[in-house]
Design a protein around this motif. Structure first.
Motif, PDB file in Angstrom:
ATOM      1  N   ALA A   5       0.838  34.948  42.460  1.00  0.00           N
ATOM      2  CA  ALA A   5       1.741  33.822  42.640  1.00  0.00           C
ATOM      3  C   ALA A   5       2.708  34.245  44.017  1.00  0.00           C
ATOM      4  N   GLY A   6       2.951  35.355  43.949  1.00  0.00           N
ATOM      5  CA  GLY A   6       3.835  35.793  45.406  1.00  0.00           C
ATOM      6  C   GLY A   6       3.020  35.867  46.562  1.00  0.00           C
ATOM      7  N   ALA A   7       1.716  36.249  46.549  1.00  0.00           N
ATOM      8  CA  ALA A   7       0.778  35.989  47.522  1.00  0.00           C
ATOM      9  C   ALA A   7       0.474  34.621  48.130  1.00  0.00           C
ATOM     10  N   GLY A  14       5.081  38.626  49.767  1.00  0.00           N
ATOM     11  CA  GLY A  14       5.083  38.064  48.533  1.00  0.00           C
ATOM     12  C   GLY A  14       4.353  38.946  47.421  1.00  0.00           C
ATOM     13  N   PHE A  15       3.039  39.311  47.815  1.00  0.00           N
ATOM     14  CA  PHE A  15       2.335  40.106  46.983  1.00  0.00           C
ATOM     15  C   PHE A  15       2.840  41.421  46.598  1.00  0.00           C
ATOM     16  N   VAL A  16       3.675  42.114  47.434  1.00  0.00           N
ATOM     17  CA  VAL A  16       4.269  43.344  47.163  1.00  0.00           C
ATOM     18  C   VAL A  16       5.463  42.877  46.081  1.00  0.00           C
ATOM     19  N   LYS A  17       6.246  41.999  46.457  1.00  0.00           N
ATOM     20  CA  LYS A  17       7.279  41.669  45.532  1.00  0.00           C
ATOM     21  C   LYS A  17       6.915  40.975  44.286  1.00  0.00           C
ATOM     22  N   LEU A  19       4.290  42.212  42.672  1.00  0.00           N
ATOM     23  CA  LEU A  19       3.616  43.498  42.274  1.00  0.00           C
ATOM     24  C   LEU A  19       4.916  44.231  41.551  1.00  0.00           C
ATOM     25  N   GLY A  20       6.074  44.312  42.341  1.00  0.00           N
ATOM     26  CA  GLY A  20       7.068  44.877  41.834  1.00  0.00           C
ATOM     27  C   GLY A  20       7.791  44.257  40.622  1.00  0.00           C
ATOM     28  N   LYS A  21       7.760  42.868  40.476  1.00  0.00           N
ATOM     29  CA  LYS A  21       8.146  42.075  39.442  1.00  0.00           C
ATOM     30  C   LYS A  21       7.270  42.254  38.193  1.00  0.00           C
ATOM     31  N   GLY A  22       5.993  42.588  38.388  1.00  0.00           N
ATOM     32  CA  GLY A  22       5.046  42.810  37.339  1.00  0.00           C
ATOM     33  C   GLY A  22       5.227  43.873  36.725  1.00  0.00           C
ATOM     34  N   VAL A  23       5.280  45.246  37.511  1.00  0.00           N
ATOM     35  CA  VAL A  23       5.593  46.434  36.900  1.00  0.00           C
ATOM     36  C   VAL A  23       6.987  46.328  36.231  1.00  0.00           C
ATOM     37  N   ILE A  24       8.116  45.639  36.649  1.00  0.00           N
ATOM     38  CA  ILE A  24       9.212  45.725  35.813  1.00  0.00           C
ATOM     39  C   ILE A  24       9.085  44.879  34.588  1.00  0.00           C
ATOM     40  N   GLY A  25       8.160  43.905  34.756  1.00  0.00           N
ATOM     41  CA  GLY A  25       8.007  43.020  33.479  1.00  0.00           C
ATOM     42  C   GLY A  25       7.100  44.059  32.462  1.00  0.00           C
ATOM     43  N   LEU A  26       6.117  44.855  32.954  1.00  0.00           N
ATOM     44  CA  LEU A  26       5.410  45.701  32.012  1.00  0.00           C
ATOM     45  C   LEU A  26       6.280  46.452  31.442  1.00  0.00           C
ATOM     46  N   VAL A  27       7.329  46.950  31.995  1.00  0.00           N
ATOM     47  CA  VAL A  27       8.296  48.007  31.128  1.00  0.00           C
ATOM     48  C   VAL A  27       9.049  47.042  30.395  1.00  0.00           C
ATOM     49  N   ALA A  28       9.713  46.339  30.761  1.00  0.00           N
ATOM     50  CA  ALA A  28      10.906  45.545  30.208  1.00  0.00           C
ATOM     51  C   ALA A  28      10.554  44.849  28.924  1.00  0.00           C
ATOM     52  N   GLN A  29       9.278  44.094  29.030  1.00  0.00           N
ATOM     53  CA  GLN A  29       8.998  43.321  27.920  1.00  0.00           C
ATOM     54  C   GLN A  29       8.917  44.069  26.626  1.00  0.00           C
ATOM     55  N   PRO A  30       7.968  45.244  26.808  1.00  0.00           N
ATOM     56  CA  PRO A  30       7.738  46.091  25.391  1.00  0.00           C
ATOM     57  C   PRO A  30       9.390  46.429  25.261  1.00  0.00           C
ATOM     58  N   ALA A  31       9.958  46.974  25.914  1.00  0.00           N
ATOM     59  CA  ALA A  31      11.475  47.617  25.700  1.00  0.00           C
ATOM     60  C   ALA A  31      12.309  46.424  25.070  1.00  0.00           C
ATOM     61  N   GLY A  32      12.293  45.203  25.346  1.00  0.00           N
ATOM     62  CA  GLY A  32      12.900  44.421  24.755  1.00  0.00           C
ATOM     63  C   GLY A  32      12.426  44.093  23.511  1.00  0.00           C
TER      64      GLY A  32
END
Length: 87
Positions: A5-7, A14-17, A19-32
């Motif tokens: 979506a960013g690309a 946008g792709f890099v941004k 990718l960062g959002k995806g990595v953060i979501g990958l950690v944040a959702q299980p922690a939540g």
């Protein structure tokens, strides 16, 4: 899906941004999810522990005389014994 979506929106940056959002979501959702599970579990324990069952007498305790024999229940003897022996 965030990098794609960013690309599409902003190109390579946008792709890099994304990718960062995806990595953060990958950690944040299980922690939540773990925090939510713990909170729900502790809430259930709290509700179970705080339930009080108020027990009320249906009748006064039976009066037992000094000889220790158990006799038929007589209301006025039981009430008198209860009134005189209240701590």
């Amino acid at each position: 899906t965030k990098p794609v979506a960013g690309a599409a929106r902003d190109g390579a940056l946008g792709f890099v941004k994304g990718l960062g959002k995806g990595v953060i979501g990958l950690v944040a959702q299980p922690a939540g999810g773990i925090v939510d599970f713990a909170s729900t579990s502790l809430d259930a324990v709290k509700r179970t522990a705080t339930q009080e069952h108020i027990v009320r007498r249906v009748r006064y305790p039976r009066h037992v005389r000094h000889d220790g024999l158990v006799r038929p229940y007589i209301f006025h003897e039981a009430m008198g014994s209860y009134i005189l022996n209240v701590n």
